[in-house]
Motif scaffolding. Structure first.
Motif, PDB file in Angstrom:
ATOM      1  N   THR A   1       0.857  -1.204   0.000  1.00  0.00           N
ATOM      2  CA  THR A   1       0.000   0.000   0.000  1.00  0.00           C
ATOM      3  C   THR A   1       0.887   1.245   0.000  1.00  0.00           C
ATOM      4  O   THR A   1       2.106   1.142   0.206  1.00  0.00           O
ATOM      5  CB  THR A   1      -0.867   0.073   1.285  1.00  0.00           C
ATOM      6  OG1 THR A   1       0.023   0.142   2.405  1.00  0.00           O
ATOM      7  CG2 THR A   1      -1.809  -1.089   1.438  1.00  0.00           C
TER       8      THR A   1
ATOM      9  N   LEU B   1       0.694   3.461   2.292  1.00  0.00           N
ATOM     10  CA  LEU B   1       1.095   3.589   3.694  1.00  0.00           C
ATOM     11  C   LEU B   1       2.371   2.779   3.947  1.00  0.00           C
ATOM     12  O   LEU B   1       3.337   3.267   4.527  1.00  0.00           O
ATOM     13  CB  LEU B   1      -0.054   3.093   4.589  1.00  0.00           C
ATOM     14  CG  LEU B   1       0.159   3.158   6.097  1.00  0.00           C
ATOM     15  CD1 LEU B   1      -1.154   3.534   6.797  1.00  0.00           C
ATOM     16  CD2 LEU B   1       0.625   1.832   6.656  1.00  0.00           C
TER      17      LEU B   1
ATOM     18  N   ASN C   1       5.573   4.446   2.411  1.00  0.00           N
ATOM     19  CA  ASN C   1       6.175   5.502   3.237  1.00  0.00           C
ATOM     20  C   ASN C   1       6.936   4.906   4.414  1.00  0.00           C
ATOM     21  O   ASN C   1       8.059   5.321   4.715  1.00  0.00           O
ATOM     22  CB  ASN C   1       5.086   6.457   3.757  1.00  0.00           C
ATOM     23  CG  ASN C   1       4.747   7.539   2.741  1.00  0.00           C
ATOM     24  OD1 ASN C   1       5.616   7.953   1.974  1.00  0.00           O
ATOM     25  ND2 ASN C   1       3.515   7.993   2.729  1.00  0.00           N
TER      26      ASN C   1
ATOM     27  N   HIS D   1       1.278  13.258   5.664  1.00  0.00           N
ATOM     28  CA  HIS D   1       0.354  12.142   5.880  1.00  0.00           C
ATOM     29  C   HIS D   1       0.753  11.295   7.085  1.00  0.00           C
ATOM     30  O   HIS D   1       1.941  11.162   7.412  1.00  0.00           O
ATOM     31  CB  HIS D   1       0.324  11.262   4.619  1.00  0.00           C
ATOM     32  CG  HIS D   1      -0.740  10.211   4.678  1.00  0.00           C
ATOM     33  ND1 HIS D   1      -0.462   8.892   4.955  1.00  0.00           N
ATOM     34  CD2 HIS D   1      -2.088  10.288   4.522  1.00  0.00           C
ATOM     35  CE1 HIS D   1      -1.587   8.202   4.945  1.00  0.00           C
ATOM     36  NE2 HIS D   1      -2.587   9.026   4.678  1.00  0.00           N
TER      37      HIS D   1
ATOM     38  N   SER E   1       1.128   8.242   7.541  1.00  0.00           N
ATOM     39  CA  SER E   1       2.091   7.136   7.346  1.00  0.00           C
ATOM     40  C   SER E   1       3.537   7.651   7.385  1.00  0.00           C
ATOM     41  O   SER E   1       4.456   6.915   7.771  1.00  0.00           O
ATOM     42  CB  SER E   1       1.824   6.409   6.025  1.00  0.00           C
ATOM     43  OG  SER E   1       1.738   7.316   4.960  1.00  0.00           O
TER      44      SER E   1
ATOM     45  N   ASP F   1       4.481  15.769   1.651  1.00  0.00           N
ATOM     46  CA  ASP F   1       3.422  15.457   0.680  1.00  0.00           C
ATOM     47  C   ASP F   1       3.607  16.458  -0.454  1.00  0.00           C
ATOM     48  O   ASP F   1       3.962  17.624  -0.191  1.00  0.00           O
ATOM     49  CB  ASP F   1       2.037  15.723   1.291  1.00  0.00           C
ATOM     50  CG  ASP F   1       1.580  14.631   2.250  1.00  0.00           C
ATOM     51  OD1 ASP F   1       2.414  13.833   2.693  1.00  0.00           O
ATOM     52  OD2 ASP F   1       0.372  14.612   2.556  1.00  0.00           O
TER      53      ASP F   1
ATOM     54  N   SER G   1      -3.348  16.152   1.292  1.00  0.00           N
ATOM     55  CA  SER G   1      -4.609  15.444   1.126  1.00  0.00           C
ATOM     56  C   SER G   1      -5.794  16.135   1.786  1.00  0.00           C
ATOM     57  O   SER G   1      -6.920  15.972   1.349  1.00  0.00           O
ATOM     58  CB  SER G   1      -4.482  14.027   1.677  1.00  0.00           C
ATOM     59  OG  SER G   1      -4.074  14.070   3.026  1.00  0.00           O
TER      60      SER G   1
ATOM     61  N   ASP H   1       5.862  12.574  -1.167  1.00  0.00           N
ATOM     62  CA  ASP H   1       4.750  11.623  -1.201  1.00  0.00           C
ATOM     63  C   ASP H   1       3.771  12.197  -2.222  1.00  0.00           C
ATOM     64  O   ASP H   1       3.061  13.163  -1.941  1.00  0.00           O
ATOM     65  CB  ASP H   1       4.124  11.516   0.195  1.00  0.00           C
ATOM     66  CG  ASP H   1       2.889  10.616   0.191  1.00  0.00           C
ATOM     67  OD1 ASP H   1       2.414  10.262  -0.907  1.00  0.00           O
ATOM     68  OD2 ASP H   1       2.400  10.277   1.281  1.00  0.00           O
TER      69      ASP H   1
ATOM     70  N   ALA I   1       1.143  10.944  -3.564  1.00  0.00           N
ATOM     71  CA  ALA I   1      -0.066  10.111  -3.601  1.00  0.00           C
ATOM     72  C   ALA I   1      -1.213  10.768  -4.376  1.00  0.00           C
ATOM     73  O   ALA I   1      -1.868  10.113  -5.188  1.00  0.00           O
ATOM     74  CB  ALA I   1      -0.517   9.791  -2.179  1.00  0.00           C
TER      75      ALA I   1
ATOM     76  N   THR J   1       0.893   6.064  -4.630  1.00  0.00           N
ATOM     77  CA  THR J   1      -0.077   5.000  -4.388  1.00  0.00           C
ATOM     78  C   THR J   1      -0.859   4.731  -5.668  1.00  0.00           C
ATOM     79  O   THR J   1      -1.007   5.614  -6.515  1.00  0.00           O
ATOM     80  CB  THR J   1      -1.031   5.380  -3.230  1.00  0.00           C
ATOM     81  OG1 THR J   1      -2.044   4.398  -3.133  1.00  0.00           O
ATOM     82  CG2 THR J   1      -1.686   6.721  -3.443  1.00  0.00           C
TER      83      THR J   1
ATOM     84  N   SER K   1      -3.923   3.558  -5.289  1.00  0.00           N
ATOM     85  CA  SER K   1      -5.291   3.453  -4.779  1.00  0.00           C
ATOM     86  C   SER K   1      -6.089   4.733  -5.011  1.00  0.00           C
ATOM     87  O   SER K   1      -7.257   4.788  -4.672  1.00  0.00           O
ATOM     88  CB  SER K   1      -5.256   3.140  -3.288  1.00  0.00           C
ATOM     89  OG  SER K   1      -4.638   4.206  -2.594  1.00  0.00           O
ATOM     90  N   LYS K   2      -5.452   5.730  -5.592  1.00  0.00           N
ATOM     91  CA  LYS K   2      -6.200   6.976  -5.815  1.00  0.00           C
ATOM     92  C   LYS K   2      -6.473   7.142  -7.320  1.00  0.00           C
ATOM     93  O   LYS K   2      -7.340   6.460  -7.827  1.00  0.00           O
ATOM     94  CB  LYS K   2      -5.433   8.137  -5.186  1.00  0.00           C
ATOM     95  CG  LYS K   2      -5.191   7.839  -3.677  1.00  0.00           C
ATOM     96  CD  LYS K   2      -4.831   9.012  -2.882  1.00  0.00           C
ATOM     97  CE  LYS K   2      -4.353   8.617  -1.484  1.00  0.00           C
ATOM     98  NZ  LYS K   2      -5.362   7.962  -0.649  1.00  0.00           N
TER      99      LYS K   2
ATOM    100  N   GLY L   1      -2.426  -0.394  -3.924  1.00  0.00           N
ATOM    101  CA  GLY L   1      -0.990  -0.670  -3.823  1.00  0.00           C
ATOM    102  C   GLY L   1      -0.174   0.609  -3.774  1.00  0.00           C
ATOM    103  O   GLY L   1      -0.666   1.681  -4.134  1.00  0.00           O
TER     104      GLY L   1
HETATM  105  C1  LIG Z   1      -0.678  11.627   1.178  1.00  0.00           C
HETATM  106  C2  LIG Z   1      -0.969  10.164   1.336  1.00  0.00           C
HETATM  107  N1  LIG Z   1       0.054   9.301   1.423  1.00  0.00           N
HETATM  108  C3  LIG Z   1      -0.150   7.988   1.548  1.00  0.00           C
HETATM  109  C4  LIG Z   1      -1.413   7.460   1.614  1.00  0.00           C
HETATM  110  C5  LIG Z   1      -1.591   5.985   1.801  1.00  0.00           C
HETATM  111  O1  LIG Z   1      -1.899   5.354   0.602  1.00  0.00           O
HETATM  112  P1  LIG Z   1      -2.683   3.963   0.603  1.00  0.00           P
HETATM  113  O2  LIG Z   1      -4.126   4.290   0.764  1.00  0.00           O
HETATM  114  O3  LIG Z   1      -2.345   3.349  -0.708  1.00  0.00           O
HETATM  115  O4  LIG Z   1      -2.150   3.179   1.757  1.00  0.00           O
HETATM  116  C6  LIG Z   1      -2.518   8.309   1.512  1.00  0.00           C
HETATM  117  C7  LIG Z   1      -3.888   7.753   1.515  1.00  0.00           C
HETATM  118  O5  LIG Z   1      -4.691   7.980   2.291  1.00  0.00           O
HETATM  119  C8  LIG Z   1      -2.294   9.696   1.396  1.00  0.00           C
HETATM  120  O6  LIG Z   1      -3.317  10.562   1.346  1.00  0.00           O
END
Ligand SMILES: Cc1ncc(COP(=O)(O)O)c(C=O)c1O
Length: 604
Positions: free
Chosen positions: A300, A302, A305, A339, A341, A385, A389, A414, A416, A445, A447-448, A454
């Protein structure tokens, strides 16, 4: 300043002043590399890291037996047998020109002899990572990825499936792309919730997700239930599927095909038996997208990071040969709004006694500069970041790059929320701000905006080897399921090819600004309304009007800065935006928000 890669292509890089202390550090590594090279070639080598001459020389002359060319710390280094050549070290520096060559380049290249050492801001980091890898090698702690080859089809499947696999291939050329929105795209922004869920949400009743869904999961039943008023349709303005790829047929077809051929479970962590040609293809396409040498997939974002931060912390202990003293630790400078993580990764590494954390005020480059200037530790990392987010603002990338040049830290972003959304090709925030080569490590990531699942770390090969050997959350977790890796690989291609999606999402950002007068900089829009009660009330009002928007409350954000977090998608239409802004105008005061945004921007 010019750089030559092994492909012979030329890129321009900004010149840098030579810092003597820096030079000294790098020379130490040159020497250790030189010793290693001597052993390897079984000959006494002369080391010529800077060669001064009127002539050109031809790299072809230096075969592996005679010597070789390597790049260390951003400078071209020649390792030559003493017997054949009598090179002498440079006699001092000045303003000079330098060429780069990728390690072990075999191509014949004519280079003018250069007369300067060019220092990259991160050249110390290159040498520290190399040293850490040598330590790991001597401790037999380097870990390998050994891809298991999964063919395109599985001969053990029933005949019908086998045939359908044979008729289609996994190759990029067969991915189907579309040049505009289709019906299926709406699935990424339209959802149903049951009446029970709606009522609980409205009255802020805690739910364990066990609400009465009444009609199960079947599509036909859901249609009937929706038309009978048992479900409520909501328009989603809270997801992170920025490009609408979660419902893209090319992405789901890739997953289906891989699931049919290979099943679901990856069977192990990447270092054991969970890494396949599917994972490798995805890593290559992400490295390409991020213009980095390589990439490491993590379960993931997370875990990506956390893996990076624990691995970077290890450099301190490996180089110290045990628990590092205060000055041998890694100084990590982290934005206050990074974030969770990143924060957790730093806390873990701090607990292990490897790093010391310095938190700088959100996007405050004066504060970061002051902290860096005061810091006595040499090994520094700045992590941020790229697109925040919760607030939807960008890290000041250009200022960060300037500070990187001044202080020589490792710059880690990051990315993401910006990956696939920002930049012409979807390369992310660094592409948007035209500073890809100044970002050392890019974490992201799937996942967005990729609409899958992943995480990944795009970096150099050296960093990859270090992280795969020391990043605990990478090592000790099962790898990405093959269908997910296949889907994500398709999503990378779709995101790149279907540029109209990026154009559409940025058009929606402009539409929002035009309809509300609120200045916005990205598809993440944070409307700060104040108290928790105000935020919940607004969210309830929007829910009643069929809009899925969540109130963000402490501890995610500080008290009294509760907000509505709105996210836009390429799949939203102008009509959707009209519906959204009409509803918002009934529960939030645009003028007040506009005023606080302007105030906030003028302080930056
Ligand atoms: C800035 C940031 N980094 C990392 C992540 C973590 O990504 P994932 O959801 O793939 O674990 C997120 C997701 O919430 C995020 O917003």
């Amino acid at each position: 300043m010019e750089s030559l890669t092994s492909n012979g292509d030329r890129r321009l890089r900004p010149a840098m002043a030579v810092d003597k202390a820096f030079l000294h550090e790098v020379l130490k590594v040159y020497i250790s590399k030189f010793m290693k090279a001597s052993r390897m070639l079984g000959d006494q080598l002369a080391l010529a890291w800077v060669v001064k001459s009127q002539h050109s020389f031809d790299v072809r002359r230096f075969t592996r037996r005679e010597g070789f060319v390597d790049e260390i710390g951003g400078a071209l280094v020649l390792f030559l047998p003493c017997s054949s050549y009598n090179w002498t070290p440079p006699e001092g520096a000045g303003r000079r020109q330098c060429f780069h060559l990728k390690p072990n380049c075999r191509r014949p290249l004519r280079l003018p002899l250069f007369s300067c050492v060019k220092m990259e801001a991160n050249s110390c980091w290159d040498s520290w990572v190399e040293e850490a890898l040598s330590k790991l090698e001597s401790l037999k702690l380097l870990r390998s990825l050994r891809p298991i080859y999964l063919p395109n089809y599985n001969a053990n499947q029933p005949k019908s499936i086998e045939n359908s696999q044979l008729n289609s291939s996994n190759s990029h050329e067969n991915f189907e792309f579309f040049n505009g929105p289709h019906k299926w795209d709406r699935n990424s922004v339209q959802v149903n919730i049951s009446e029970a869920t709606f009522q609980k949400w409205l009255h802020d009743i805690p739910s364990l997700g066990d609400d009465d869904l009444m009609y199960g999961n079947e599509g036909a039943d859901n249609e009937a239930a929706a038309s009978a008023g048992k479900f409520r349709k909501l328009l989603v303005f809270s997801g992170n599927d920025y490009l609408g790829l979660s419902s893209h047929p090319t992405v789901s077809k890739a997953a289906i095909k891989a699931a049919r051929a290979h099943g679901m479970g990856p069977r192990g962590s990447a270092l054991i038996c969970g890494y396949t040609n599917y994972h490798r293809s995805l890593e290559s396409s992400l490295a390409d997208l991020k213009r980095k040498e390589d990439c490491l997939l993590c379960p993931t974002g997370l875990s990506a990071n956390m893996a990076f931060i624990t691995a970077v912390g290890n450099v301190g202990s490996l180089l110290a040969g045990g628990k590092p003293s205060m000055n041998e630790r890694i100084a990590i400078f982290s934005d206050a709004l990074n974030h969770a993580s990143i924060i957790d990764g730093i806390r873990l590494a701090e607990k292990q006694g490897c790093v010391v954390a310095f938190v700088y005020k959100h996007c405050d480059m004066c504060h970061l500069d002051a902290l860096l200037s005061k810091c006595p530790m040499k090994k520094r990392v700045v992590v941020t970041d790229s697109l925040f987010s919760m607030d939807g603002d960008f890290a000041p990338m250009i200022e960060l790059v300037k500070l990187r040049k001044k202080h020589g830290f490792l710059l880690v972003i990051d990315d993401a929320h910006a990956t696939f959304v920002c930049g012409k090709t979807g390369g992310g925030a660094a592409e948007k701000f035209n500073c890809e080569s100044d970002v050392d490590i890019c974490i992201g990531t799937l996942s967005k905006a990729a609409g899958c699942h992943g995480g990944f770390i795009a970096c150099s090969k050296k960093w990859k080897l270090l992280i795969q050997s020391r990043g605990r959350s990478f090592i000790f977790s099962t790898s990405t399921p093959v269908p997910v890796a296949a889907a994500a690989h398709a999503a990378v291609s779709v995101a790149k090819q279907e540029r109209w999606r990026r154009i559409a999402i940025w058009n929606r950002v402009r539409d929002f600004q035009a309809l509300t007068g609120i200045p916005v900089t990205s598809p993440i829009i944070s409307l700060v309304v104040g108290s928790e009660e105000k935020a919940l009330e607004a969210s309830r009002h929007l829910l009643k009007l069929g809009l899925h928007i969540t109130a963000i409350r402490p501890p995610t954000v500080p008290p009294n800065s509760c907000r509505l977090r709105i996210t836009l998608s390429a799949v939203h239409t102008l009509d959707d935006l009209r519906k959204l802004t009409n509803a918002l105008s009934q529960c939030v005061n645009f003028q007040e928000i506009k005023f606080s945004c302007t105030n906030c921007n003028s302080k930056l």
